[in-house]
Design a protein around this motif. Structure first.
Motif, PDB file in Angstrom:
ATOM      1  N   UNK A  80       1.151  -1.177  -0.349  1.00  0.00           N
ATOM      2  CA  UNK A  80      -0.034  -0.265   0.044  1.00  0.00           C
ATOM      3  C   UNK A  80       1.088   1.179  -0.126  1.00  0.00           C
ATOM      4  N   UNK A  81       1.055   1.497  -1.084  1.00  0.00           N
ATOM      5  CA  UNK A  81       1.729   3.180  -1.136  1.00  0.00           C
ATOM      6  C   UNK A  81       1.152   4.959  -0.979  1.00  0.00           C
ATOM      7  N   UNK A  82      -0.435   4.370  -0.733  1.00  0.00           N
ATOM      8  CA  UNK A  82      -1.163   5.910  -0.105  1.00  0.00           C
ATOM      9  C   UNK A  82      -1.736   5.335   0.885  1.00  0.00           C
ATOM     10  N   UNK A  83      -1.323   4.810   2.142  1.00  0.00           N
ATOM     11  CA  UNK A  83      -1.468   5.247   3.482  1.00  0.00           C
ATOM     12  C   UNK A  83      -0.649   5.898   4.530  1.00  0.00           C
ATOM     13  N   UNK A 136      -1.632   5.245  -7.424  1.00  0.00           N
ATOM     14  CA  UNK A 136      -2.934   6.448  -7.935  1.00  0.00           C
ATOM     15  C   UNK A 136      -4.318   6.945  -7.060  1.00  0.00           C
ATOM     16  N   UNK A 137      -4.316   5.868  -6.081  1.00  0.00           N
ATOM     17  CA  UNK A 137      -5.237   6.447  -4.302  1.00  0.00           C
ATOM     18  C   UNK A 137      -4.741   7.275  -3.454  1.00  0.00           C
ATOM     19  N   UNK A 138      -2.605   7.426  -3.717  1.00  0.00           N
ATOM     20  CA  UNK A 138      -2.476   7.470  -2.478  1.00  0.00           C
ATOM     21  C   UNK A 138      -2.463   9.624  -3.493  1.00  0.00           C
ATOM     22  N   UNK A 139      -2.520   9.798  -4.930  1.00  0.00           N
ATOM     23  CA  UNK A 139      -2.956  11.207  -5.400  1.00  0.00           C
ATOM     24  C   UNK A 139      -4.772  11.361  -4.986  1.00  0.00           C
ATOM     25  N   UNK A 140      -5.604  10.888  -4.698  1.00  0.00           N
ATOM     26  CA  UNK A 140      -6.686  10.978  -4.241  1.00  0.00           C
ATOM     27  C   UNK A 140      -6.686  11.166  -3.413  1.00  0.00           C
ATOM     28  N   UNK A 141      -6.382  10.703  -2.306  1.00  0.00           N
ATOM     29  CA  UNK A 141      -5.987  11.231  -0.646  1.00  0.00           C
ATOM     30  C   UNK A 141      -5.911  12.026  -0.735  1.00  0.00           C
TER      31      UNK A 141
END
Length: 325
Positions: A80-83, A136-141
């Protein structure tokens, strides 16, 4: 002189050596933490006290929770790169909506955990690389956090401030919280039958499928647990800092990965250790700021120090693994 039966040494010696290697491998996270504590005690003996541990381990609780969150993903052979940005998003929600409109804040946090569960389903059903999806979710968060709180501000809820400022007798709160987190997650993941199934999804997915268990469900549960502990990490962080910033958790992505690996986890095979992950988080928390401060090293070297510790521990683990084989 007593005669030795043929075949005695070839059977017992390698087996005993492998057992010692496994024991040393399991103790490696604790040894790393002990070495850091010894170095701190040697440089500043006054730091080894109730007040000193409260001060040094001030940020250890959110780091430990983020590390546990990352550990659940790694247990399923994912990453997970968005944590880190998720922790920042939760922090912004906590310092704004959770304080001013609790029902909305709770709904948003529960919805974000649900998004994590959907990510697990998407990754499994479409066979997508978790690194790409979570990146990709990291940019969303990050974008959502900026929309909620464009500039640093907000304030933690009073009940959260009271929890994070709790000072029990004899044992510093960060140590007590770390022990509680490690015990609860260790029991749930390592001592229950469903915990075996969750770890089996990363250790031997084919055998789990043949046994009739749903890999989709296990992936959803693992990612939902990641979202849950990531949310707890963000809330704990705001309870300590008292205010929020959209970038407050960006460094937690690498810290969480390093904590899991430092604690004995591996990227493949579903091999993780909740107790080791918490110990790894405590080691990173102590090695980053307190140890470098006592050594009069600029704070800019904190990331380099964490990297050096990780490399040294991994090198020691490789040597132990070779001996074990």
């Amino acid at each position: 002189m007593t005669a030795i039966a043929p075949g005695t040494l070839p059977k017992s010696s390698p087996r005993g050596s492998a057992a010692r290697a496994r024991m040393l491998r399991g103790l490696l996270p604790a040894l790393s933490l002990a070495l850091v504590l010894i170095a701190i005690a040697w440089l500043n003996p006054r730091a080894i006290s109730y007040f000193g541990f409260n001060l040094m381990l001030n940020l250890a609780i959110p780091i430990a929770l983020a590390t546990i969150a990352q550990m659940f993903v790694i247990a399923g052979n994912e990453l997970d790169l968005s944590i880190g940005t998720f922790v920042g998003f939760v922090g912004c929600v906590t310092a704004t909506w959770l304080r001013d409109a609790p029902l909305i804040g709770i709904a948003v946090l529960l919805g974000s955990i649900g998004v994590y569960a959907l990510l697990g389903a998407l990754i499994h059903l479409r066979n997508l690389p978790s690194i790409v999806v979570t990146l990709g979710m990291s940019f969303v968060w990050q974008g959502l956090a900026i929309l909620i709180l464009p500039k640093p501000g907000g304030k933690a809820p009073d009940w959260l401030l009271a929890i994070m400022s709790f000072k029990p007798l004899y044992i510093p709160f960060p140590i007590l919280a770390a022990l509680l987190i490690a015990a609860v997650v260790h029991f749930g993941l390592m001592r229950t039958s469903y915990g075996v199934i969750l770890r089996g999804s990363g250790g031997n997915a084919a055998a789990l499928r043949r046994a009739g268990w749903s890999l989709l469900r296990t992936k959803i549960v693992l990612f939902a647990l990641t979202g849950l502990f990531g949310a707890l990490s963000g809330m704990a962080l705001i309870g300590i800092t008292t205010s929020a910033d959209a970038n407050i958790g960006n460094g937690y992505t690498l810290l969480s990965i390093a904590g899991v690996i430092l604690g004995g986890g591996e990227f493949v095979g579903g091999r993780v250790s909740p107790i080791g992950a918490v110990i790894g988080a405590l080691t990173l928390a102590l090695a980053a700021s307190p140890l470098l401060t006592f050594m009069h090293i600029p704070p800019d070297w904190q990331v380099a120090a964490n990297g050096a510790i990780l490399i040294i521990v991994l090198a020691a683990r490789v040597l132990i693994s070779r001996r074990e084989r």
